[in-house]
Design an enzyme around this catalytic site. Structure first.
Site, short mmCIF file in Angstrom:
data_model
loop_
_atom_site.label_atom_id
_atom_site.label_comp_id
_atom_site.label_asym_id
_atom_site.label_seq_id
_atom_site.Cartn_x
_atom_site.Cartn_y
_atom_site.Cartn_z
CG HIS A 123 -1.76 1.37 1.46
ND1 HIS A 123 -1.78 2.67 1.56
CD2 HIS A 123 -2.78 1.03 1.56
CE1 HIS A 123 -3.32 2.70 1.56
NE2 HIS A 123 -3.52 2.30 1.64
CG ASP A 196 0.51 -2.36 6.08
OD1 ASP A 196 -0.64 -2.93 7.06
OD2 ASP A 196 -0.11 -1.32 5.14
CD GLN A 199 -6.98 -4.62 4.06
OE1 GLN A 199 -8.06 -5.68 4.57
NE2 GLN A 199 -6.91 -3.18 3.79
CE LYS A 222 -7.22 -0.30 6.02
NZ LYS A 222 -8.16 0.40 4.82
CB CYS A 361 -3.45 3.56 -1.51
SG CYS A 361 -5.16 4.53 -1.19
N1 7TS Z 1 -1.88 -0.75 4.80
C1 7TS Z 1 -2.96 -1.57 4.08
C2 7TS Z 1 -2.04 -3.02 3.80
C3 7TS Z 1 -3.64 -0.91 3.87
O1 7TS Z 1 -4.74 -1.80 3.06
C4 7TS Z 1 -4.46 0.18 3.91
C5 7TS Z 1 -5.55 0.82 3.66
C6 7TS Z 1 -3.16 0.25 5.00
C7 7TS Z 1 -2.01 0.07 5.04
C8 7TS Z 1 -3.73 2.23 5.37
O2 7TS Z 1 -4.12 2.32 6.23
P1 7TS Z 1 -4.82 3.65 7.04
O3 7TS Z 1 -6.18 2.97 8.14
O4 7TS Z 1 -4.08 4.10 7.88
O5 7TS Z 1 -5.30 4.89 5.90
N2 7TS Z 1 -6.32 0.10 2.70
C9 7TS Z 1 -7.30 1.24 1.54
C10 7TS Z 1 -8.18 0.32 1.02
O6 7TS Z 1 -7.75 -0.80 0.57
N3 7TS Z 1 -8.78 0.97 1.10
O7 7TS Z 1 -9.29 2.18 1.88
C11 7TS Z 1 -8.28 1.95 2.33
#
Ligand code: 7TS
Length: 403
Positions: A123, A196, A199, A222, A361
């Site tokens: 990401h 990370d 997910q 999430k 992303c």
């Molecule tokens: N890393 C991964 C693997 C992610 O899927 C996401 C967000 C992030 C980092 C960032 O997370 P945040 O909570 O700090 O924003 N992924 C997604 C997505 O797949 N669709 O919208 C956000």
């Protein structure tokens, strides 16, 4: 609680609504999951009955709020199998967690000629912070199925490799990466590794000690918790060596205009007033997941993934799925023929089906396949086979309008 789907869905009133005259089918869980009543109620109760700034009051509300906040830290510790609660740092989310590590780690260890190994399926929030820190990135290639090439990974190490940063589960391809192997190889080269887990935490049991990683980052929103809270786990010995990220209240031991000394772990990394209500909501979300059983959540999502994948491949000619690794979480990225993902997403929405479209992303993944983006359906514990049916039928219905 057992995995009774009606019981589970009754805890998510948001799901029970019509969108454009159709029952909502929410398949955008990789972006954010919906929140069960227990989480919503925890947030409301906090602001109705408990709101106080923590760690700095002697009055009843402040003491109680502090205790509840620190209870959640211990709950998170147990949830991911950390050795100490001081290894758990609350942040705003995965993005802030990774920025924290990249910034502090670079100030401590970067020398001006620094390389970071990432996976080719990261990401952007596990790419850009390392670029901001000044590193040159070396991506681990992956196969057409979405499986990392571990031999190529081994070859990426050099004397300038400072850290490895990889996701546990790809938000676009769904691949569950072999984190324990990636850690073993990094450590054999004397290099620390950040995972990370944005997910992963909602789909599978995570044990940071078994994985052996040095950092593990994730977002509450999430995994059924409120937006605005996340976690940065750092192994005690590794965290102890890092300088603070942000300066401010609560992260100090002593401040004078000449010199400041810093607080102990984890408070050194929690400058300013944290999002206390959201942290308590994270605690309620963990309770919700544990009450269902992570194994039960994983197996019901695996059933949905298998069912949806089979229906799509059997019944949708010209449909291509991106990410077909043998070990996969409940995410399906796809394209149908030459249709544009955005058009597919817009028409599905007209039929009540919420999916995500675009590059998610993860632009390097799109470049890898030479595509502009995908349509992505991602599942959570409250999704059903009937919803998969609605989704597949909706897709069949809109296709003639697009081809
Ligand atoms: N890393 C991964 C693997 C992610 O899927 C996401 C967000 C992030 C980092 C960032 O997370 P945040 O909570 O700090 O924003 N992924 C997604 C997505 O797949 N669709 O919208 C956000």
């Amino acid at each position: 609680m057992t995995m009774n789907i009606d019981n589970i869905r009754s805890q998510f009133p948001i799901l029970d609504q019509q969108v454009h005259g159709h029952p909502l089918v929410y398949l955008d869980n990789a972006a954010t999951t919906q929140k069960p009543l227990a989480v919503v109620d925890t947030l409301c109760d906090y602001y109705r009955t408990l709101n106080a700034n923590i760690h700095r009051g002697t009055h009843h509300l402040a003491v109680e709020a502090t205790e509840r906040y620190e209870d959640v830290r211990r709950k998170v510790q147990a949830f991911i199998g950390a050795r100490h609660s001081r290894e758990i740092v609350f942040t705003r989310g995965t993005t802030e967690s990774i920025n924290l590590v990249a910034s502090s780690f670079a100030r401590r260890y970067f020398t001006g000629d620094d390389e970071v190994i990432v996976s080719g399926m990261e990401h952007h929030s596990d790419i850009v912070p390392w670029q901001l820190a000044g590193a040159t990135l070396h991506p681990i290639p992956f196969s057409d199925e979405g499986v990392l090439d571990l031999e190529a990974y081994e070859r990426l190490f050099s004397s300038r490799t400072r850290i490895v940063a990889v996701n546990h589960v790809s938000n676009t391809l769904g691949t569950v990466n072999p984190v324990a192997d990636l850690v073993r190889i990094a450590h054999a080269h004397g290099v620390p590794i950040l995972v990370d887990g944005a997910q992963a935490v909602s789909h599978l049991a995570v044990d940071v000690q078994a994985l052996g990683c040095d950092f593990y980052c994730f977002s509450g929103h999430k995994m059924y918790a409120p937006m605005g809270v996340g976690v940065m786990y750092g192994r005690d010995e590794v965290l102890a060596e890092l300088p603070p990220y942000q300066g401010g209240g609560e992260m100090i031991a002593d401040v004078t205009f000449e010199r400041t000394t810093y607080n102990e772990l984890p408070f050194r990394f929690e400058a300013g007033t944290p999002s206390v209500g959201d942290v308590l909501g994270l605690g309620a979300a963990i309770d919700f997941m544990l009450s269902l059983g992570i194994g039960n959540i994983a197996s019901s999502e695996a059933d949905l993934l298998a069912y949806a994948t089979a229906r799509l491949t059997d019944e949708m000619p010209g449909l291509r799925i991106f990410g077909t690794a043998p070990h996969k979480a409940a995410v399906i990225s796809f394209l149908v023929g030459d249709t544009h993902p955005y058009d597919v997403g817009t028409l599905l929405d007209q039929l009540g089906v919420a999916v995500r479209t675009g590059h998610h992303c993860t632009q390097p993944i799109m470049d890898r396949y030479g595509i502009p983006g995908t349509v992505r359906a991602s599942f959570a514990v409250y999704n059903t086979k009937e919803e998969v049916d609605v989704f597949v039928e909706a897709l069949k219905r809109i296709m003639p309008m697009l081809i």
